[in-house]
Motif scaffolding. Structure first.
Motif, PDB file in Angstrom:
ATOM      1  N   LYS A 210       0.697  -1.135   0.019  1.00  0.00           N
ATOM      2  CA  LYS A 210       0.082   0.007  -0.011  1.00  0.00           C
ATOM      3  C   LYS A 210       1.069   1.308   0.070  1.00  0.00           C
ATOM      4  O   LYS A 210       0.524   2.364  -0.749  1.00  0.00           O
ATOM      5  CB  LYS A 210      -0.941   0.093   1.090  1.00  0.00           C
ATOM      6  CG  LYS A 210      -2.040  -1.083   0.998  1.00  0.00           C
ATOM      7  CD  LYS A 210      -3.086  -0.873   0.233  1.00  0.00           C
ATOM      8  CE  LYS A 210      -4.114  -1.845   0.125  1.00  0.00           C
ATOM      9  NZ  LYS A 210      -4.997  -1.762  -0.981  1.00  0.00           N
ATOM     10  N   THR A 211       1.946   1.372   0.804  1.00  0.00           N
ATOM     11  CA  THR A 211       2.797   2.491   0.719  1.00  0.00           C
ATOM     12  C   THR A 211       3.444   2.759  -0.465  1.00  0.00           C
ATOM     13  O   THR A 211       4.069   4.003  -0.876  1.00  0.00           O
ATOM     14  CB  THR A 211       4.018   2.261   1.934  1.00  0.00           C
ATOM     15  OG1 THR A 211       4.750   1.198   1.567  1.00  0.00           O
ATOM     16  CG2 THR A 211       3.320   2.391   3.175  1.00  0.00           C
ATOM     17  N   ASN A 212       3.558   1.835  -1.540  1.00  0.00           N
ATOM     18  CA  ASN A 212       4.162   2.161  -2.890  1.00  0.00           C
ATOM     19  C   ASN A 212       3.349   3.168  -3.316  1.00  0.00           C
ATOM     20  O   ASN A 212       4.017   3.811  -4.294  1.00  0.00           O
ATOM     21  CB  ASN A 212       4.197   0.956  -3.536  1.00  0.00           C
ATOM     22  CG  ASN A 212       5.717   0.094  -3.605  1.00  0.00           C
ATOM     23  OD1 ASN A 212       6.799   0.846  -3.169  1.00  0.00           O
ATOM     24  ND2 ASN A 212       5.612  -1.116  -3.650  1.00  0.00           N
ATOM     25  N   LEU A 213       2.101   3.424  -2.967  1.00  0.00           N
ATOM     26  CA  LEU A 213       1.354   4.646  -3.844  1.00  0.00           C
ATOM     27  C   LEU A 213       1.988   5.896  -3.434  1.00  0.00           C
ATOM     28  O   LEU A 213       1.941   6.788  -4.232  1.00  0.00           O
ATOM     29  CB  LEU A 213      -0.016   4.628  -3.016  1.00  0.00           C
ATOM     30  CG  LEU A 213      -1.046   5.478  -3.657  1.00  0.00           C
ATOM     31  CD1 LEU A 213      -1.448   4.670  -5.379  1.00  0.00           C
ATOM     32  CD2 LEU A 213      -2.478   5.818  -3.076  1.00  0.00           C
ATOM     33  N   ILE A 214       2.526   6.087  -2.312  1.00  0.00           N
ATOM     34  CA  ILE A 214       3.242   7.401  -1.828  1.00  0.00           C
ATOM     35  C   ILE A 214       4.841   7.393  -1.853  1.00  0.00           C
ATOM     36  O   ILE A 214       5.311   8.469  -1.830  1.00  0.00           O
ATOM     37  CB  ILE A 214       2.814   7.793  -0.454  1.00  0.00           C
ATOM     38  CG1 ILE A 214       3.048   6.955   0.570  1.00  0.00           C
ATOM     39  CG2 ILE A 214       1.224   8.121  -0.575  1.00  0.00           C
ATOM     40  CD1 ILE A 214       2.679   7.450   1.915  1.00  0.00           C
ATOM     41  N   THR A 215       5.425   6.262  -1.779  1.00  0.00           N
ATOM     42  CA  THR A 215       6.843   6.082  -1.690  1.00  0.00           C
ATOM     43  C   THR A 215       7.661   6.927  -3.007  1.00  0.00           C
ATOM     44  O   THR A 215       8.737   7.557  -2.669  1.00  0.00           O
ATOM     45  CB  THR A 215       7.413   4.701  -1.818  1.00  0.00           C
ATOM     46  OG1 THR A 215       6.652   3.901  -0.713  1.00  0.00           O
ATOM     47  CG2 THR A 215       8.987   4.390  -1.555  1.00  0.00           C
ATOM     48  N   HIS A 216       7.180   6.971  -3.969  1.00  0.00           N
ATOM     49  CA  HIS A 216       7.962   7.542  -5.280  1.00  0.00           C
ATOM     50  C   HIS A 216       7.399   9.002  -5.540  1.00  0.00           C
ATOM     51  O   HIS A 216       7.574   9.468  -6.599  1.00  0.00           O
ATOM     52  CB  HIS A 216       7.697   6.519  -6.077  1.00  0.00           C
ATOM     53  CG  HIS A 216       8.161   5.353  -5.739  1.00  0.00           C
ATOM     54  ND1 HIS A 216       9.510   4.819  -5.481  1.00  0.00           N
ATOM     55  CD2 HIS A 216       7.401   3.971  -5.791  1.00  0.00           C
ATOM     56  CE1 HIS A 216       9.444   3.626  -5.214  1.00  0.00           C
ATOM     57  NE2 HIS A 216       8.406   3.040  -5.361  1.00  0.00           N
ATOM     58  N   GLN A 217       6.355   9.366  -4.594  1.00  0.00           N
ATOM     59  CA  GLN A 217       5.911  10.828  -4.890  1.00  0.00           C
ATOM     60  C   GLN A 217       7.230  11.850  -4.862  1.00  0.00           C
ATOM     61  O   GLN A 217       7.999  11.578  -4.223  1.00  0.00           O
ATOM     62  CB  GLN A 217       4.784  11.098  -4.175  1.00  0.00           C
ATOM     63  CG  GLN A 217       3.726  10.532  -4.345  1.00  0.00           C
ATOM     64  CD  GLN A 217       2.468  11.227  -3.308  1.00  0.00           C
ATOM     65  OE1 GLN A 217       2.467  11.063  -2.255  1.00  0.00           O
ATOM     66  NE2 GLN A 217       1.622  11.587  -4.185  1.00  0.00           N
ATOM     67  N   ASP A 218       6.983  13.198  -5.532  1.00  0.00           N
ATOM     68  CA  ASP A 218       7.889  14.018  -5.133  1.00  0.00           C
ATOM     69  C   ASP A 218       7.465  15.296  -4.440  1.00  0.00           C
ATOM     70  O   ASP A 218       6.354  15.276  -3.972  1.00  0.00           O
ATOM     71  CB  ASP A 218       8.467  14.568  -6.804  1.00  0.00           C
ATOM     72  CG  ASP A 218       7.449  15.348  -7.684  1.00  0.00           C
ATOM     73  OD1 ASP A 218       6.294  15.735  -6.942  1.00  0.00           O
ATOM     74  OD2 ASP A 218       7.403  15.322  -8.771  1.00  0.00           O
ATOM     75  N   ALA A 219       8.000  16.242  -4.385  1.00  0.00           N
ATOM     76  CA  ALA A 219       7.669  17.521  -3.590  1.00  0.00           C
ATOM     77  C   ALA A 219       6.577  18.367  -4.025  1.00  0.00           C
ATOM     78  O   ALA A 219       5.710  19.004  -3.418  1.00  0.00           O
ATOM     79  CB  ALA A 219       8.889  18.634  -3.730  1.00  0.00           C
ATOM     80  N   PHE A 220       6.273  18.080  -5.478  1.00  0.00           N
ATOM     81  CA  PHE A 220       5.123  18.850  -5.975  1.00  0.00           C
ATOM     82  C   PHE A 220       3.886  17.982  -5.707  1.00  0.00           C
ATOM     83  O   PHE A 220       2.352  18.168  -6.329  1.00  0.00           O
ATOM     84  CB  PHE A 220       5.306  19.066  -7.414  1.00  0.00           C
ATOM     85  CG  PHE A 220       6.434  19.960  -7.692  1.00  0.00           C
ATOM     86  CD1 PHE A 220       6.364  21.389  -7.698  1.00  0.00           C
ATOM     87  CD2 PHE A 220       7.531  19.408  -7.910  1.00  0.00           C
ATOM     88  CE1 PHE A 220       7.593  22.110  -7.861  1.00  0.00           C
ATOM     89  CE2 PHE A 220       8.803  20.250  -7.937  1.00  0.00           C
ATOM     90  CZ  PHE A 220       8.641  21.484  -8.270  1.00  0.00           C
ATOM     91  N   SER A 221       3.817  16.893  -5.220  1.00  0.00           N
ATOM     92  CA  SER A 221       2.640  16.191  -5.185  1.00  0.00           C
ATOM     93  C   SER A 221       1.717  16.237  -3.939  1.00  0.00           C
ATOM     94  O   SER A 221       2.060  16.964  -2.994  1.00  0.00           O
ATOM     95  CB  SER A 221       3.176  14.401  -4.900  1.00  0.00           C
ATOM     96  OG  SER A 221       3.961  14.384  -3.840  1.00  0.00           O
ATOM     97  N   ARG A 222       0.516  15.670  -3.983  1.00  0.00           N
ATOM     98  CA  ARG A 222      -0.442  15.941  -2.608  1.00  0.00           C
ATOM     99  C   ARG A 222      -0.661  14.291  -2.280  1.00  0.00           C
ATOM    100  O   ARG A 222      -0.990  13.337  -2.923  1.00  0.00           O
ATOM    101  CB  ARG A 222      -1.806  16.231  -3.185  1.00  0.00           C
ATOM    102  CG  ARG A 222      -2.733  16.364  -1.947  1.00  0.00           C
ATOM    103  CD  ARG A 222      -3.979  17.044  -2.403  1.00  0.00           C
ATOM    104  NE  ARG A 222      -3.846  18.397  -3.013  1.00  0.00           N
ATOM    105  CZ  ARG A 222      -4.911  19.335  -3.055  1.00  0.00           C
ATOM    106  NH1 ARG A 222      -6.169  18.916  -2.775  1.00  0.00           N
ATOM    107  NH2 ARG A 222      -4.814  20.605  -3.538  1.00  0.00           N
ATOM    108  N   THR A 223      -0.657  14.233  -0.901  1.00  0.00           N
ATOM    109  CA  THR A 223      -0.943  12.935  -0.260  1.00  0.00           C
ATOM    110  C   THR A 223      -2.141  13.086   0.623  1.00  0.00           C
ATOM    111  O   THR A 223      -2.061  14.061   1.240  1.00  0.00           O
ATOM    112  CB  THR A 223       0.190  12.169   0.625  1.00  0.00           C
ATOM    113  OG1 THR A 223       1.261  12.436  -0.365  1.00  0.00           O
ATOM    114  CG2 THR A 223      -0.072  10.943   0.907  1.00  0.00           C
ATOM    115  N   VAL A 224      -3.260  12.341   0.479  1.00  0.00           N
ATOM    116  CA  VAL A 224      -4.225  12.353   1.340  1.00  0.00           C
ATOM    117  C   VAL A 224      -4.244  11.086   2.121  1.00  0.00           C
ATOM    118  O   VAL A 224      -4.508   9.994   1.830  1.00  0.00           O
ATOM    119  CB  VAL A 224      -5.718  12.490   0.461  1.00  0.00           C
ATOM    120  CG1 VAL A 224      -6.756  12.279   1.368  1.00  0.00           C
ATOM    121  CG2 VAL A 224      -5.450  13.530  -0.275  1.00  0.00           C
ATOM    122  N   LEU A 225      -4.377  11.250   3.425  1.00  0.00           N
ATOM    123  CA  LEU A 225      -4.227  10.048   4.385  1.00  0.00           C
ATOM    124  C   LEU A 225      -5.391  10.235   5.330  1.00  0.00           C
ATOM    125  O   LEU A 225      -5.881  11.122   5.857  1.00  0.00           O
ATOM    126  CB  LEU A 225      -2.828  10.212   5.433  1.00  0.00           C
ATOM    127  CG  LEU A 225      -1.587   9.804   4.573  1.00  0.00           C
ATOM    128  CD1 LEU A 225      -0.357   9.916   5.357  1.00  0.00           C
ATOM    129  CD2 LEU A 225      -1.688   8.639   3.665  1.00  0.00           C
TER     130      LEU A 225
END
Length: 463
Positions: A210-225
């Motif tokens: 599940k964490t692979n969804l956010i592991t490779h994001q960059d600084a311009f991304s958005r994450t909703v938890l």
């Protein structure tokens, strides 16, 4: 990978194989053959079992490696596409990978080639509805939306039609994520609860997927938890870009929450915006309030509150998710075939304020049924049990401290036909009957959709 055209050129010079003929691979195989790419289908099924698909692929010029040894010659290929259901850590796949074979999937290649912004959603529960809501919001706001992944369709076959200004909204399962090395621009994790441990073996591997969804994001991304789900909220330290939370119980610094007066709100930098009232949401249940909170946090700033209110009032829900089927003789029938785990069952049961008649049972995914037992005792008056897990579910419910003799009552049935007939016989006007299996469907059906459709057809035939 440079460009879409370059990718197809590389594939033309490669020996390509696909494992399985599921929905995902079917359209890609067609596209690859149209492009003149040599394709082999690897499948355990025989030509007879493949039926019309075998016929179609033969006409397309696909070669075959079928039967029990279908994974024995993987090293003969340059590139192998696994279907989402084929476990990435399968020994034969790993051996081929070590031998230099490219083991990939439709989703991995799609992420590498997609020219537009991607919204990605995963989670143990709620991901399909959340994915659909994000798609509805964006479509109502005027975007050209491509929805796919674990929901609907494969997106790689339409890659050449996707424009930079479009948006892709993708639902991703743990099986798809296990091998992902790219993450979406906007990532949503709805929650993480035990699921698919029959395949993943350990909860750790499931969480890592599940964490692979956010592991490779960059600084311009958005994450909703999900602030209310400890396992999910514990991932916040991994977030590279903007972190938005959603919460039904708390009040995040940035993100969405449910105010005491029943209003869904967005907050950022101390400024609170009222978005939509809970009673304006057409689909029932508190879990759908959570799905709305997650979806609103994902699209905030891209979609106006007016669009969100419009969708809330008009969107009638996703098929097989607490889907109203019909009313017959004063009895309301619902289809919640998607409820393949105890936590999904709880969401369904808690959507109603009266005691229910519930059809349960199916294939054994090796997850415990005890977590739903107390709620079943409180919310259900009759449990109709079918499938391989019938005895296990009954034992779990009887083991609840809230169980009283005959409350709920248990009846074992041999088929869906029998379950629906028995429910009709025992239901009185004002009752609610719901299919809420708590299990996968593989003992009797290819998937939960087929199970839900069969149930709905039986209910529609009642008179």
């Amino acid at each position: 990978m440079h460009s879409i055209a370059h990718f197809f050129e590389v594939m033309k010079q490669s020996k390509v194989a696909f494992i399985g003929t599921g929905v995902t691979n079917h359209d890609i195989i067609r596209l690859f053959r149209k492009k003149g790419i040599a394709v082999t289908l690897l499948d355990r099924k025989s030509p007879e079992q493949l039926g019309a698909v075998y016929q179609e692929y033969q006409e397309l010029g696909v070669t075959f490696c079928l039967g029990d040894g279908y994974l024995d010659r993987l090293t003969e290929y340059d590139v192998v596409f696994r279907s989402p259901g084929m476990y990435y850590h399968n020994e034969k796949l790993q051996a081929a990978r070590k031998a230099g074979v490219v083991i990939t999937s439709e989703m991995e290649v799609f992420f590498a080639l997609c020219p537009c912004k991607i919204f990605g959603v995963t989670g143990s529960d709620g991901k399909t509805t959340t994915t659909t809501l994000i798609s509805e919001f964006l479509a109502h706001a005027g975007y050209r939306v491509h929805k796919g992944g674990n929901i609907g369709r494969a997106l790689l076959p339409i890659i050449e039609d996707i424009r930079e200004e479009d948006v892709a909204v993708v639902e991703l399962s743990s099986f798809q994520l296990l091998s992902m090395r790219q993450s979406p621009d906007v990532a949503v994790i709805t929650n993480i609860a035990p699921n698919h441990l029959d395949v993943h073996g350990t909860m750790e591997e499931y969480i890592t997927a599940k964490t692979n969804l956010i592991t490779h994001q960059d600084a311009f991304s958005r994450t909703v938890l999900n602030l209310d789900n400890e396992t999910t909220w514990n991932l916040r330290g991994m977030v590279r870009g903007t972190l938005s939370a959603f919460s039904r119980k708390g009040h995040p610094e940035r993100g969405t929450f449910l105010r005491e007066d029943g209003m869904l709100c967005y907050t950022e930098n101390g400024t609170e915006t009222s978005v939509v009232a809970m009673q304006d949401i057409r689909i029932p249940g508190m879990h759908n309030v959570e799905n709305y909170l997650a979806a609103i946090a994902a699209v905030w700033g891209t979609v106006s509150p007016e669009v969100i209110v419009d969708v809330a009032k008009n969107f009638g829900g996703v098929e097989h998710r607490i889907e109203f089927v019909r009313e017959c003789g004063g009895v309301k029938w619902y289809n919640d075939s998607i409820a393949t785990s105890p936590t999904r069952v709880l969401a369904g049961l808690n959507s109603f304020s009266q005691k229910l008649i519930v059809i349960m049972g199916g294939y054994d995914k090796k997850i415990p049924f005890e977590p739903m037992a107390d709620t079943v005792c409180q919310k259900v008056k009759l449990v109709l049990l079918m499938g391989l897990t019938a005895d296990k579910i009954e034992a779990a419910i009887r083991g609840s401290k809230l169980y009283q003799d005959g409350a709920p009552e248990f009846v074992h049935v041999g088929s869906m036909e029998e379950a629906v007939a028995e429910a009709k016989k025992r239901a009185k006007p004002g009752d609610i009957v719901t299919l809420s299996p708590a299990c996968a469907s593989f003992d009797l059906y290819p998937n939960f959709e087929a199970r839900g459709v069969h149930y709905k057809n039986l209910v529609k035939e009642l008179n």
